[in-house]
Design an enzyme around this catalytic site. Structure first.
Site, PDB file in Angstrom:
ATOM      1  N   LYS A 227       0.844  -1.200   0.000  1.00 17.80           N
ATOM      2  CA  LYS A 227       0.000   0.000   0.000  1.00 17.80           C
ATOM      3  C   LYS A 227       0.882   1.254   0.000  1.00 17.80           C
ATOM      4  O   LYS A 227       0.674   2.173  -0.793  1.00 17.80           O
ATOM      5  CB  LYS A 227      -0.884   0.002   1.253  1.00 17.80           C
ATOM      6  CG  LYS A 227      -1.584   1.326   1.510  1.00 17.80           C
ATOM      7  CD  LYS A 227      -2.378   1.313   2.802  1.00 17.80           C
ATOM      8  CE  LYS A 227      -1.619   1.791   4.003  1.00 17.80           C
ATOM      9  NZ  LYS A 227      -1.332   3.235   4.045  1.00 17.80           N
ATOM     10  N   ASN A 228       1.871   1.268   0.910  1.00 14.83           N
ATOM     11  CA  ASN A 228       2.663   2.487   1.073  1.00 14.83           C
ATOM     12  C   ASN A 228       3.582   2.760  -0.105  1.00 14.83           C
ATOM     13  O   ASN A 228       4.209   3.818  -0.169  1.00 14.83           O
ATOM     14  CB  ASN A 228       3.471   2.430   2.377  1.00 14.83           C
ATOM     15  CG  ASN A 228       2.559   2.609   3.574  1.00 14.83           C
ATOM     16  OD1 ASN A 228       1.370   2.868   3.426  1.00 14.83           O
ATOM     17  ND2 ASN A 228       3.121   2.472   4.770  1.00 14.83           N
TER      18      ASN A 228
ATOM     19  N   ARG B 236      -4.418  10.318   4.160  1.00 12.81           N
ATOM     20  CA  ARG B 236      -3.349  11.287   4.295  1.00 12.81           C
ATOM     21  C   ARG B 236      -2.317  11.177   3.166  1.00 12.81           C
ATOM     22  O   ARG B 236      -1.696  12.170   2.777  1.00 12.81           O
ATOM     23  CB  ARG B 236      -2.679  11.050   5.643  1.00 12.81           C
ATOM     24  CG  ARG B 236      -1.757  12.125   6.024  1.00 12.81           C
ATOM     25  CD  ARG B 236      -1.153  11.885   7.371  1.00 12.81           C
ATOM     26  NE  ARG B 236      -0.548  13.101   7.848  1.00 12.81           N
ATOM     27  CZ  ARG B 236       0.666  13.472   7.535  1.00 12.81           C
ATOM     28  NH1 ARG B 236       1.398  12.722   6.750  1.00 12.81           N
ATOM     29  NH2 ARG B 236       1.150  14.605   7.998  1.00 12.81           N
TER      30      ARG B 236
ATOM     31  N   ASP C 276      -4.927   9.199   9.727  1.00 12.87           N
ATOM     32  CA  ASP C 276      -5.006   8.271  10.854  1.00 12.87           C
ATOM     33  C   ASP C 276      -4.836   8.998  12.165  1.00 12.87           C
ATOM     34  O   ASP C 276      -4.118   9.975  12.246  1.00 12.87           O
ATOM     35  CB  ASP C 276      -3.865   7.250  10.753  1.00 12.87           C
ATOM     36  CG  ASP C 276      -4.091   6.248   9.646  1.00 12.87           C
ATOM     37  OD1 ASP C 276      -5.226   6.148   9.179  1.00 12.87           O
ATOM     38  OD2 ASP C 276      -3.121   5.605   9.264  1.00 12.87           O
TER      39      ASP C 276
ATOM     40  N   ASP D 290       4.648   0.503  12.005  1.00 13.31           N
ATOM     41  CA  ASP D 290       3.377  -0.076  11.552  1.00 13.31           C
ATOM     42  C   ASP D 290       3.169  -1.508  12.056  1.00 13.31           C
ATOM     43  O   ASP D 290       2.063  -2.038  11.941  1.00 13.31           O
ATOM     44  CB  ASP D 290       3.280  -0.043  10.019  1.00 13.31           C
ATOM     45  CG  ASP D 290       3.010   1.368   9.510  1.00 13.31           C
ATOM     46  OD1 ASP D 290       2.758   2.259  10.332  1.00 13.31           O
ATOM     47  OD2 ASP D 290       3.055   1.565   8.276  1.00 13.31           O
TER      48      ASP D 290
HETATM   49  C1  UD1 Z   1       4.524   6.685   6.232  1.00 16.27           C
HETATM   50  C2  UD1 Z   1       3.581   5.526   6.121  1.00 16.27           C
HETATM   51  C3  UD1 Z   1       3.126   5.049   7.491  1.00 16.27           C
HETATM   52  C4  UD1 Z   1       4.337   4.751   8.348  1.00 16.27           C
HETATM   53  C5  UD1 Z   1       5.298   5.932   8.367  1.00 16.27           C
HETATM   54  C6  UD1 Z   1       6.588   5.644   9.103  1.00 16.27           C
HETATM   55  C7  UD1 Z   1       2.466   5.912   4.016  1.00 16.27           C
HETATM   56  C8  UD1 Z   1       1.196   6.207   3.311  1.00 16.27           C
HETATM   57  N1  UD1 Z   1       2.424   5.909   5.341  1.00 16.27           N
HETATM   58  O1  UD1 Z   1       3.782   7.764   6.825  1.00 16.27           O
HETATM   59  O2  UD1 Z   1       2.344   3.869   7.326  1.00 16.27           O
HETATM   60  O3  UD1 Z   1       3.915   4.494   9.676  1.00 16.27           O
HETATM   61  O4  UD1 Z   1       5.628   6.319   7.022  1.00 16.27           O
HETATM   62  O5  UD1 Z   1       7.207   4.537   8.596  1.00 16.27           O
HETATM   63  O6  UD1 Z   1       3.472   5.637   3.391  1.00 16.27           O
HETATM   64  N2  UD1 Z   1       6.955  14.447  10.598  1.00 16.27           N
HETATM   65  C9  UD1 Z   1       7.080  15.778  10.920  1.00 16.27           C
HETATM   66  N3  UD1 Z   1       7.068  16.676   9.908  1.00 16.27           N
HETATM   67  C10 UD1 Z   1       6.934  16.344   8.606  1.00 16.27           C
HETATM   68  C11 UD1 Z   1       6.795  14.957   8.275  1.00 16.27           C
HETATM   69  C12 UD1 Z   1       6.814  14.040   9.303  1.00 16.27           C
HETATM   70  O7  UD1 Z   1       7.218  16.123  12.082  1.00 16.27           O
HETATM   71  O8  UD1 Z   1       6.935  17.221   7.739  1.00 16.27           O
HETATM   72  C13 UD1 Z   1       6.971  13.433  11.685  1.00 16.27           C
HETATM   73  C14 UD1 Z   1       5.633  12.758  11.848  1.00 16.27           C
HETATM   74  O9  UD1 Z   1       4.784  13.492  12.703  1.00 16.27           O
HETATM   75  C15 UD1 Z   1       6.042  11.430  12.452  1.00 16.27           C
HETATM   76  C16 UD1 Z   1       7.411  11.161  11.815  1.00 16.27           C
HETATM   77  O10 UD1 Z   1       7.872  12.402  11.335  1.00 16.27           O
HETATM   78  O11 UD1 Z   1       6.203  11.569  13.839  1.00 16.27           O
HETATM   79  C17 UD1 Z   1       7.399  10.133  10.697  1.00 16.27           C
HETATM   80  O12 UD1 Z   1       6.512  10.539   9.691  1.00 16.27           O
HETATM   81  P1  UD1 Z   1       6.680  10.083   8.174  1.00 16.27           P
HETATM   82  O13 UD1 Z   1       7.887   9.194   8.047  1.00 16.27           O
HETATM   83  O14 UD1 Z   1       6.605  11.287   7.322  1.00 16.27           O
HETATM   84  O15 UD1 Z   1       5.408   9.178   7.963  1.00 16.27           O
HETATM   85  P2  UD1 Z   1       4.349   9.252   6.789  1.00 16.27           P
HETATM   86  O16 UD1 Z   1       5.029   9.467   5.486  1.00 16.27           O
HETATM   87  O17 UD1 Z   1       3.230  10.125   7.175  1.00 16.27           O
END
Ligand code: UD1
Length: 406
Positions: A5-6, A75, A99, A288
């Site tokens: 999915k991701n 998201r 989520d 995850d």
């Molecule tokens: C993706 C995955 C999710 C997985 C996560 C971490 C998808 C659709 N989702 O989510 O299933 O759990 O990676 O492996 O691929 N953060 C900030 N600022 C930002 C971006 C992120 O503070 O601009 C923080 C987030 O709040 C979080 C952390 O960084 O605490 C990790 O987020 P991120 O790796 O970006 O996760 P997603 O891409 O949202």
């Protein structure tokens, strides 16, 4: 095992970077793929789904807006931000809800795109990014965010000059995206490392066929299920190399893991021993799979400490697990789980995809019946979950309940 999915959601977004028809294979039949298909349709694309495939025809002139009604449901729609600003010079994407797992800011996405020369504003619930042509620049991330790395990659491939992304995420899904972009004609160095070097090109071409990387989180879910139920599961097409630490934890819990010609097999013949787990960006233990391993520890022998470093508030499901009799205490980033010989079935609710899957696993080992509500969350990430568990011998049914009048 289906494609991830991701990964597939980002590959679909990346298809926007080239006019013409791109076809993806090994596409899971899950709700999030339908939502992303709708996001792309509203941008002017034609999206056709076949069994395990999606064909995306991208017009010369694209729309540049992703509305709240879709983004709030998923998201990952934010992944169109980078490709749209690179391709159209403008992107207007609703700020996501997503989520219920922590704050999940977008500051790294915004800071990175700004470094590439975009102006980014937030207005009336939308993020608006503009740049006549992005220019390559060095960018470093405070944390190896998956989403920010992806958006910056997809913006950098059409920028003028070189973009380096330092402290980049290196999940297998990022590698899949990089390889897909290279198939489109992008120039990317350092694939699979935490420094990505992107040499911008003038234009990209669509891809005739790209197979999505297998879903390591779905594979890991079945692996944990095997250990919790003291069963024997062959995860076909599962890539053990993408789950090294997670499978190692299952071995510490007492399981036998064997590599097979096309996947891996997990066997367990006794009550699991508790295992401490610390979540970290890849190649660390995946956040995850944290709810599943927490559920496993709830029925293990001994006490485990689970440390969540990626999402700050991923403990919502602990309250639900406690309803089944689990003994879990949380404090900040930590959860202490005291294993119980048995859990007892009860009605519980899924708050997100992974929590939902973990509650189903807990239900498999709880005495009596467990009713997991709001399973539409699970549909977002797991194809044929009930059918697959049933094939493995579980007693699981899907039921439609009458709407709550309150
Ligand atoms: C993706 C995955 C999710 C997985 C996560 C971490 C998808 C659709 N989702 O989510 O299933 O759990 O990676 O492996 O691929 N953060 C900030 N600022 C930002 C971006 C992120 O503070 O601009 C923080 C987030 O709040 C979080 C952390 O960084 O605490 C990790 O987020 P991120 O790796 O970006 O996760 P997603 O891409 O949202």
């Amino acid at each position: 095992m289906t494609g991830a999915k991701n990964s597939v959601l980002k590959l679909m977004a990346a298809a926007l970077l080239a006019e013409g028809t791109t076809t993806l294979t090994d596409v899971p039949d899950i709700l999030d793929v339908s939502i992303m298909s709708e996001v792309l349709r509203r941008l002017g694309c034609t999206v056709e789904r076949g069994p395990g495939t999606v064909a995306i025809s991208v017009p010369e002139v694209l729309g540049h807006e992703a509305d709240y009604d879709l983004v709030r449901r998923m998201r990952a729609s934010i992944a169109v931000l980078g490709p749209l600003v690179a391709r159209c010079g403008e992107a207007k994407v609703a700020l996501p809800g997503g989520d219920a797992i922590g704050s999940r800011g977008l500051d790294f996405h915004i800071a990175g795109l700004t470094k590439l020369g975009a102006t980014v504003e937030s207005e009336h619930g939308y993020l608006i990014a503009r740049a006549a042509r992005l220019t390559g620049a060095p960018v470093w991330l405070d944390f190896p965010s998956v989403g920010a790395t992806e958006n910056l990659l997809m913006a950098g491939v059409l920028a003028k000059g070189t973009t380096t992304i330092d402290n980049a995420a290196r999940e297998p899904e990022i590698v899949d995206l990089c390889e897909f972009l290279v198939e489109m004609g992008a120039q990317i160095g350092g694939i699979g490392t935490s420094t990505l070097e992107v040499e911008g090109v003038e234009r990209l071409a669509p891809v005739v066929s790209h197979a999505t990387v297998p879903d390591r989180i779905v594979a890991g879910t079945y692996a944990v299920a095997a250990v919790m139920t003291q069963g024997d599961v062959l995860v076909r097409h599962g890539r053990a190399a993408h789950l090294e630490i997670a499978l190692d934890k299952l071995v510490s819990a007492g399981a036998t893991v064997d590599l097979e010609a096309d996947g891996f097999r997990v066997r367990m013949d006794r009550r699991p021993t508790s295992v401490d787990v610390v979540t970290l960006p890849y190649p660390g233990f995946p956040t995850d799979l944290q709810p599943m391993v927490l559920a496993l520890n709830a029925v293990a022998e001994g006490t485990a400490m689970i440390t969540e470093n990626v999402f700050e508030a991923r403990w919502m499901f602990v309250n639900e697990l406690s309803r089944l009799g689990a003994d879990v205490r949380t404090d900040g980033h930590h959860a202490v789980v005291r294993g119980r010989p048995r859990l007892a079935g009860a009605p519980v609710r899924a708050h997100d995809i992974r929590a939902g899957a973990a509650l189903v696993l807990a239900g498999l080992v709880a005495e009596g019946t467990t009713e997991v509500g709001d399973v539409h969350h699970v549909d977002r990430g797991y194809q044929d979950f009930v059918a697959s568990l049933t094939r493995l011998g579980a007693d699981v049914r899907r039921e439609t309940v009458p709407e709550d009048p309150f």
